[in-house]
Design an enzyme around this catalytic site. Sequence first.
Site, mmCIF file in Angstrom:
data_model
loop_
_atom_site.group_PDB
_atom_site.id
_atom_site.type_symbol
_atom_site.label_atom_id
_atom_site.label_comp_id
_atom_site.label_asym_id
_atom_site.label_seq_id
_atom_site.Cartn_x
_atom_site.Cartn_y
_atom_site.Cartn_z
ATOM 1 N N LYS A 1 -122.082 44.189 44.098
ATOM 2 C CA LYS A 1 -122.720 43.283 45.065
ATOM 3 C C LYS A 1 -123.725 44.072 45.892
ATOM 4 O O LYS A 1 -123.435 45.196 46.324
ATOM 5 C CB LYS A 1 -121.643 42.657 45.956
ATOM 6 C CG LYS A 1 -122.145 41.579 46.902
ATOM 7 C CD LYS A 1 -120.979 40.930 47.668
ATOM 8 C CE LYS A 1 -121.416 39.851 48.617
ATOM 9 N NZ LYS A 1 -120.304 39.243 49.362
ATOM 10 N N SER B 1 -115.542 34.910 50.531
ATOM 11 C CA SER B 1 -116.669 35.202 49.640
ATOM 12 C C SER B 1 -116.322 35.809 48.288
ATOM 13 O O SER B 1 -117.203 35.920 47.434
ATOM 14 C CB SER B 1 -117.653 36.126 50.347
ATOM 15 O OG SER B 1 -118.494 35.356 51.145
ATOM 16 N N SER C 1 -120.150 34.169 49.294
ATOM 17 C CA SER C 1 -121.413 34.852 49.138
ATOM 18 C C SER C 1 -121.507 35.760 47.916
ATOM 19 O O SER C 1 -122.622 36.144 47.532
ATOM 20 C CB SER C 1 -121.697 35.686 50.390
ATOM 21 O OG SER C 1 -120.736 36.703 50.545
HETATM 22 N N1 GLN Z 1 -118.842 31.502 53.730
HETATM 23 C C1 GLN Z 1 -118.342 32.265 54.834
HETATM 24 C C2 GLN Z 1 -119.459 32.594 55.775
HETATM 25 O O1 GLN Z 1 -120.522 32.161 55.531
HETATM 26 C C3 GLN Z 1 -117.652 33.507 54.335
HETATM 27 C C4 GLN Z 1 -118.607 34.534 53.896
HETATM 28 C C5 GLN Z 1 -117.947 35.785 53.441
HETATM 29 O O2 GLN Z 1 -116.740 35.818 53.186
HETATM 30 N N2 GLN Z 1 -118.732 36.841 53.394
HETATM 31 O O3 GLN Z 1 -119.298 33.290 56.718
#
Ligand code: GLN
Length: 468
Positions: free
Chosen positions: A68, A167, A143
């Site tokens: 990532k 995410s 994400s």
């Molecule tokens: N979707 C969540 C956010 O936007 C979690 C994102 C994540 O776990 N990095 O914060």
Amino acid sequence: MSELFKLGIKEAVEGLEKGDFTSEDIVNSLIKRYEEKNGEIGAYLTFDAEGALEAARLNPKAVPIAVKDLINVKGQPCTCASKILKGYVSPYDATVISNMKANGFIPAGRVNMDEFAMGSSTENSALGVTRNPFDLTRVPGGSSGGSAAAVGADMCIAALGTDTGGSIRQPASFCNCVGVKPSYGRVSRYGVTAFASSLDQVGPMTKSVEDAAILLKALAGVDPKDGTSSDAQVPDYPSLIKGASMKGVKIGIAKEYFNVTGMDEEVKRITDEAIKKCEEAGAELHEVSLPHTEYAMAVYYIIAPAEASANLARFDGVRYGHRSELAKDVFSLYTKSRAEGFGPEVKRRIIMGTYVLSSGYYDAYFGRAQKVRTLIKRDFDEVFTKVDALITPCAPTPAFKIGDLQDPLTMYLNDLFTIPSSLAGVCACAVPAGFTTAGLPVGVQFISGALCEDRLLSISKAFEDISK
Ligand code: GLN
């Protein structure tokens, strides 16, 4: 030989050991796959073919892993899918990367994500669209959407993702992969671009639970460079999950995770079927309650932006990446570089975070959220005195259409089932559970106590075996 890209970690390691093929063969197969598929799926931002081949030649038994784009790998770009880090090249390896290298893995390719890991669909990437390999009109989740799409489309052997509020797990569910969010502290955060430091964890996204166990073992462990990393010994997960069974396993069904408004019928059906399979395989089901669950979203959207607003202060146009050409003095250098460099969701979080931390509001928002976070954590502590793991849906819906969720709040609701365990710092695993009638993958989530990854992975493996 020609389809080595389809391999998981375990099969790759076995074939490399036997001498059936070399690391270079795997990398070559992945390069070909990348050339064929990336235009359509957009999982990777960059794939340094030369670098990966060189690393494979140096270590002919190494397994390549997609990374990532917020984890630093020496000599590679690390953009966090943001314009503000355009042109930035990492001068050092994150601890997860040095651990991986020491355990026979090589970082190969940077995969897309929501900018600074803020989002649930990868649509917040400033650098390109990633599509769900099971339906190209849909998102891969986020994400860690690039990681999930790469695993789901066999464009990598396995990938690293990060999880702050879901995410790893939500995109894993959308793309038919296994995804582990380790307990807070299990894996070092050194060299991983910080979003919300009290929540962030790196974890494996793989084609099987066994692969996740192998990769997690390589990643985990105490790190003097991360004071929040745990010094608890890392169990030998791959051998501990051998022969895993559901017999006598106590599985909790938390009522707060079911009968939720906005829950898709097919997700409900697949989760119910998964629960039934666990019971038929000998698990004991227990109805439990985590009464503070309803506050988790509110707490997360105070704590995560607060921490993000502090963490992202370092991107000021001076030290990294983008610097505005319109700057006239030091103040406009900061403001213009940040205004040009950050996307709308990142700006929204910085503004929210700055607000909840500002004097006069700190106690009412941030201080209170911290207290409620403790109550949420206690719910989990209490539940894990009664059951070995919880089973829940990963997300309320399967993958949605690209462009469909325009309202930030609706997007935030995607993480309803993953956020509470993140706040509690416990471990959780997404495991594929089936497909909707339209052919979209749906995963279930198992959640276990802090540093109970051995138990979590055993239960997940037992489920994988019975759900095939
Ligand atoms: N979707 C969540 C956010 O936007 C979690 C994102 C994540 O776990 N990095 O914060």
